[in-house]
Write a protein that holds these residues in place. Structure first.
Motif, mmCIF file in Angstrom:
data_model
loop_
_atom_site.group_PDB
_atom_site.id
_atom_site.type_symbol
_atom_site.label_atom_id
_atom_site.label_comp_id
_atom_site.label_asym_id
_atom_site.label_seq_id
_atom_site.Cartn_x
_atom_site.Cartn_y
_atom_site.Cartn_z
ATOM 1 N N ASP A 54 0.900 -1.116 0.003
ATOM 2 C CA ASP A 54 -0.168 0.027 0.004
ATOM 3 C C ASP A 54 0.976 1.138 -0.171
ATOM 4 O OD1 ASP A 54 -2.372 -1.220 0.185
ATOM 5 O OD2 ASP A 54 -2.218 -1.653 2.207
ATOM 6 N N PRO A 55 1.372 1.728 -1.161
ATOM 7 C CA PRO A 55 2.162 2.997 -1.343
ATOM 8 C C PRO A 55 1.903 4.300 -0.800
ATOM 9 C CG PRO A 55 1.604 2.149 -3.527
ATOM 10 C CD PRO A 55 1.052 1.222 -2.624
ATOM 11 N N GLU A 56 0.580 4.195 -0.464
ATOM 12 C CA GLU A 56 -0.098 5.640 -0.209
ATOM 13 C C GLU A 56 -0.289 5.923 0.930
ATOM 14 O OE1 GLU A 56 -3.589 6.372 -2.457
ATOM 15 O OE2 GLU A 56 -2.803 5.528 -4.556
ATOM 16 N N PHE A 57 0.140 4.999 2.174
ATOM 17 C CA PHE A 57 -0.198 5.155 3.343
ATOM 18 C C PHE A 57 1.062 5.848 3.973
ATOM 19 C CE2 PHE A 57 -3.205 1.758 2.539
ATOM 20 C CZ PHE A 57 -4.251 2.661 2.821
ATOM 21 N N ASP A 58 0.860 6.430 5.300
ATOM 22 C CA ASP A 58 1.996 6.960 6.047
ATOM 23 C C ASP A 58 2.739 6.399 6.854
ATOM 24 O OD1 ASP A 58 -0.029 6.726 8.013
ATOM 25 O OD2 ASP A 58 0.148 8.792 8.944
ATOM 26 N N TYR A 59 3.633 6.526 7.569
ATOM 27 C CA TYR A 59 4.553 5.747 8.421
ATOM 28 C C TYR A 59 3.846 5.112 9.583
ATOM 29 C CZ TYR A 59 4.716 9.977 11.730
ATOM 30 O OH TYR A 59 4.554 10.662 12.550
ATOM 31 N N ARG A 60 2.755 5.758 9.878
ATOM 32 C CA ARG A 60 1.875 5.259 11.126
ATOM 33 C C ARG A 60 1.231 3.804 10.701
ATOM 34 N NH1 ARG A 60 0.788 10.477 11.373
ATOM 35 N NH2 ARG A 60 1.640 11.618 13.310
ATOM 36 N N TYR A 61 0.822 3.916 9.844
ATOM 37 C CA TYR A 61 0.171 2.874 9.232
ATOM 38 C C TYR A 61 1.271 1.713 8.749
ATOM 39 C CZ TYR A 61 -2.289 -0.524 5.940
ATOM 40 O OH TYR A 61 -3.051 -1.713 5.474
ATOM 41 N N LEU A 62 2.205 1.872 8.132
ATOM 42 C CA LEU A 62 3.437 1.138 7.892
ATOM 43 C C LEU A 62 3.712 0.558 9.143
ATOM 44 C CD1 LEU A 62 5.455 3.295 5.111
ATOM 45 C CD2 LEU A 62 3.502 1.228 4.955
ATOM 46 N N ALA A 63 4.081 1.353 10.296
ATOM 47 C CA ALA A 63 4.441 0.829 11.361
ATOM 48 C C ALA A 63 3.446 -0.494 12.029
ATOM 49 C CB ALA A 63 4.826 1.946 12.449
ATOM 50 N N ASP A 64 2.181 -0.078 11.888
ATOM 51 C CA ASP A 64 1.235 -0.958 12.309
ATOM 52 C C ASP A 64 1.188 -2.324 11.546
ATOM 53 O OD1 ASP A 64 0.445 0.920 14.179
ATOM 54 O OD2 ASP A 64 -1.457 1.498 13.169
ATOM 55 N N GLU A 65 1.462 -2.171 10.270
ATOM 56 C CA GLU A 65 1.694 -3.244 9.364
ATOM 57 C C GLU A 65 2.968 -4.018 9.526
ATOM 58 O OE1 GLU A 65 -0.298 -4.582 6.832
ATOM 59 O OE2 GLU A 65 -1.782 -3.177 7.909
ATOM 60 N N ALA A 66 3.830 -3.218 9.790
ATOM 61 C CA ALA A 66 5.340 -3.986 10.502
ATOM 62 C C ALA A 66 4.945 -4.900 11.716
ATOM 63 C CB ALA A 66 6.387 -2.924 10.294
#
Length: 86
Positions: A54-66
């Motif tokens: 999902d390339p459009e999401f910000d770092y907060r979403y990326l941290a949750d996904e990680a």
């Protein structure tokens, strides 16, 4: 280059042929990768994987996904890794 040294080719000759200085090579060879660098690399990989999905999401979403993938980190750490890697 360590493979060349194991084959009997001196490091000085290898550095001269490759046109690199011997002292920085020896410094690089002696430097060990720290545990913190390994952890950050795993975190960066998890962020890259989440970003690829999902390339459009910000770092907060990326941290949750990680975190869901097994690499937990705070949002500030995810922000810093994203800033450092572009």
């Amino acid at each position: 280059m360590s493979e060349l040294a194991a084959d009997g080719i001196p490091v000085a000759v290898t550095c001269r042929v490759l046109e690199i200085a011997r002292q920085p090579y020896c410094r690089w060879l002696a430097r060990q990768v720290t545990d913190a660098e390994i952890v950050e690399a795993h975190r960066a990989n998890a962020l890259f994987d989440a970003h690829r999905e999902d390339p459009e999401f910000d770092y907060r979403y990326l941290a949750d996904e990680a975190h869901a993938a097994g690499e937990s980190m705070c949002h500030r750490t995810a922000w810093r890794i994203c800033q450092d890697t572009g």
